[in-house]
Design an enzyme around this catalytic site. Structure first.
Site, PDB file in Angstrom:
ATOM      1  N   ASP A   7     -49.146  32.923 -17.167  1.00 11.65           N
ATOM      2  CA  ASP A   7     -49.310  32.190 -15.839  1.00 11.65           C
ATOM      3  C   ASP A   7     -48.377  33.309 -14.946  1.00 11.65           C
ATOM      4  OD1 ASP A   7     -49.656  30.688 -13.416  1.00 11.65           O
ATOM      5  OD2 ASP A   7     -47.959  29.592 -13.914  1.00 11.65           O
ATOM      6  N   GLU A  67     -54.859  33.670 -15.706  1.00  7.96           N
ATOM      7  CA  GLU A  67     -55.754  32.899 -14.620  1.00  7.96           C
ATOM      8  C   GLU A  67     -56.325  34.017 -13.612  1.00  7.96           C
ATOM      9  OE1 GLU A  67     -53.896  28.497 -13.426  1.00  7.96           O
ATOM     10  OE2 GLU A  67     -53.254  30.297 -12.325  1.00  7.96           O
ATOM     11  N   ASP A 140     -44.553  26.698 -14.647  1.00  7.00           N
ATOM     12  CA  ASP A 140     -45.391  27.951 -15.152  1.00  7.00           C
ATOM     13  C   ASP A 140     -45.552  28.028 -16.583  1.00  7.00           C
ATOM     14  OD1 ASP A 140     -44.718  29.481 -12.474  1.00  7.00           O
ATOM     15  OD2 ASP A 140     -43.041  28.199 -13.086  1.00  7.00           O
TER      16      ASP A 140
END
Length: 168
Positions: A7, A67, A140
């Protein structure tokens, strides 16, 4: 198969290593790379690169999930996140690793079965899927583990498809 989920962020870069073995998913290691907000950006990015590269060399994942950038309302954070994401992609290339890029909604769908799931629902499912004693913190890190799970699923699915295509 060992998947690394990231992340990306310049303040907190969450990471999670998830092993898929005989249909079970096991969290091998997870945490966050943090940087000082007062440090120069190039120094923060260097710290992320150095620590992430060391983690990759230590655990030797087969795939990295990261991501895809999502430009929502807060465009101020999009550029630093993009910079951290670039460092992740650089580490993947330097270590000759495949990258699975996945949107936040795809991660939610993979983890909960619903692309509009809340952060709390994702954290709950990550905790259950990986049989963790408590939810990973900060968020996170939970997100990174969710990305690793999704990347493991995706990489396994691609491997099966390639296997069957070779047989045809």
């Amino acid at each position: 198969m060992l998947a690394l989920g990231i992340d990306p962020g310049t303040a907190i870069c969450g990471y999670g290593f998830v092993e898929q073995n005989r249909g079970r998913l096991i969290a091998k290691n997870y945490g966050a790379i943090t940087t000082n907000s007062k440090a120069r950006m190039q120094d923060r990015l260097l710290k992320i690169h150095t620590e992430l590269d060391a983690l990759i060399k230590k655990f030797q994942p087969e795939v990295i999930g990261v991501e895809k950038l999502f430009f929502g309302r807060n465009t101020t954070t999009a550029i630093p996140v993009g910079q951290a994401r670039g460092v992740v992609l650089l580490c993947a290339a330097q270590n000759n690793l495949d990258v699975v890029e996945i949107t936040p909604n795809e991660v939610k769908m993979s983890i909960t079965g619903y692309g509009g799931a809340t952060k709390e629902q994702v954290i709950y499912m990550v905790t259950r899927i990986l049989n963790l004693a408590e939810p990973p913190k900060p968020d996170d890190v939970a997100d990174a583990l969710a990305i690793a799970i999704s990347a493991a699923y995706e990489a396994n699915s691609l491997a099966r498809r390639n296997f069957f295509e070779e047989k045809l």
